[in-house]
Enzyme design. Structure first.
Site, short mmCIF file in Angstrom:
data_model
loop_
_atom_site.label_atom_id
_atom_site.label_comp_id
_atom_site.label_asym_id
_atom_site.label_seq_id
_atom_site.Cartn_x
_atom_site.Cartn_y
_atom_site.Cartn_z
N SER A 173 42.98 11.33 31.08
CA SER A 173 43.67 11.16 29.65
C SER A 173 44.10 10.23 28.45
O SER A 173 42.46 9.90 28.84
CB SER A 173 45.80 11.72 29.77
OG SER A 173 45.76 12.63 28.99
N ASP B 287 44.39 18.70 29.87
CA ASP B 287 44.24 17.79 29.89
C ASP B 287 43.73 17.48 31.69
O ASP B 287 44.73 18.58 33.15
CB ASP B 287 45.85 17.10 30.70
CG ASP B 287 45.96 15.64 30.17
OD1 ASP B 287 45.41 15.19 31.66
OD2 ASP B 287 46.40 14.89 29.40
#
Length: 345
Positions: free
Chosen positions: A46, A181
């Site tokens: 991320s 993610d």
């Protein structure tokens, strides 16, 4: 000649990447940057993935500090009460609390049209392939794994894929698949790095390919940097009925709790794994300050880009960075005693 394979691992955490970047900027100042020159592999999930990709391009960490301070409020616009309620409705019924327009523009501004094959370090950037229902790791296409450049594509696509946080941003579509993610399974990507190292690079039986034919790694060492895990414990209300169980009660904690839980697990697992694997390894994690006040903790959220939050994140990064410049410097000296040995080009 035998060497130690060095891995830098960076947790995910949205705007809290400012803390990570600030700590890294201190390390670059005291040891001499760019920090990517010291690590054979950089892993990041991320926001940590964005930092990892930038470091692999030898972008200074101080420049990333500026990036978070300037772009953070655009990526995570500070919402008034009415807009916050609209954001919650978008989380429940829409494509995400935020659009990814500002995020995509900011990432392009940092990484441009760089490809994964352009990296100066080996890379592991976790994401989750929603189409296949399996984890996906974007990598530098190293020849030891018979990888090819087209498989991993652009750094821009990898950055958006690893940071498409569920309920916060829309999923990323690239190369015929949807991605979310990487924090859904590897918010702390340490284990991804160790697995990649043991499979392809570390050990007496590993024979590396051109341009690393003469390089041998007989051990590995991991420097992991946490991204200010939040205090997600619920206050005890006394009865089972008082426990908040609805989506509205969970709100942002739903995703953040999973991130922090995975990060803690990976930290503990990595410590045990290193003790019991044949190849010798060492592991050090730069965690959060132990004296974060309740007022500071209340400001630390992955999407809080208010002026007070940014000031707090930078302050905490300075605290920890200063600590590793002075009192704890000897703990991490060995990571910077010599430059990385693996060459990507």
């Amino acid at each position: 000649m035998s060497n130690t394979f060095k891995i830098l691992s960076l947790d995910g955490g949205g705007i809290k990447g400012l803390y990570t970047a600030k700590v890294l900027s201190h390390l670059e100042e005291v040891f001499g940057g760019p920090i990517g020159d010291y690590f054979d592999m950089i892993c990041g999930t991320s926001t940590g993935g964005l930092i990892a990709l930038a470091l692999s391009q030898r972008i200074p960490a101080s420049q990333l500090v500026t990036f978070y301070k300037e772009q953070g409020p655009k990526i995570f616009p500070v919402n008034k009460v009415l807009n916050e309620k609209k954001g919650l409705l978008r989380q429940i019924f829409g494509k995400g609390k935020y659009t990814n327009t500002a995020l995509a523009s900011a990432i392009m501004g940092v990484l441009g049209d760089a490809q994964m094959s352009d990296a100066q370090n080996l890379l592991c950037i976790p994401s989750f392939n929603l189409t296949s229902g399996r984890p996906r790791v974007f990598k530098f296409p190293h020849p030891e794994g018979n990888n090819y450049a087209d498989k991993y594509g652009s750094m821009y696509d990898a950055a958006l894929a690893t940071s498409a946080a569920p309920t916060y941003f829309p999923v990323k579509y690239t190369n015929g698949a949807y991605y979310a993610d990487g924090g859904v399974w590897a918010n702390n990507p340490t284990l991804c790095g160790i697995m990649e190292a043991l499979e392809y690079f570390v050990g007496p039986e590993k024979v590396l390919k051109h341009p690393n034919l003469s390089v041998r790694f007989d051990s590995y060492s991991v420097l992991s940097i946490a991204c200010l895990p939040q205090q997600n414990g619920w206050a005890h209300q006394g009865t089972e009925e008082d426990l908040p169980l609805s989506f509205i009660d969970w709100k942002d904690r739903l995703f953040e709790t999973s991130l922090d839980g995975q990060s803690h697990f990976a930290d503990n697992f990595a410590q045990k794994l290193i003790q019991h694997t044949k190849a010798h390894g060492t592991y050090h994690r730069i965690g959060s300050p132990t004296n974060i006040s309740p007022a500071q903790q209340a400001l630390i959220k992955l999407d809080n880009s208010s002026a007070r939050s940014i000031q707090t994140l930078e302050h905490l990064g300075n605290m920890v960075g200063d600590d590793y410049r002075t009192r704890n410097k000897t703990i991490i000296d060995h990571f910077f005693a010599q430059k990385k040995k693996y060459r990507t080009h």
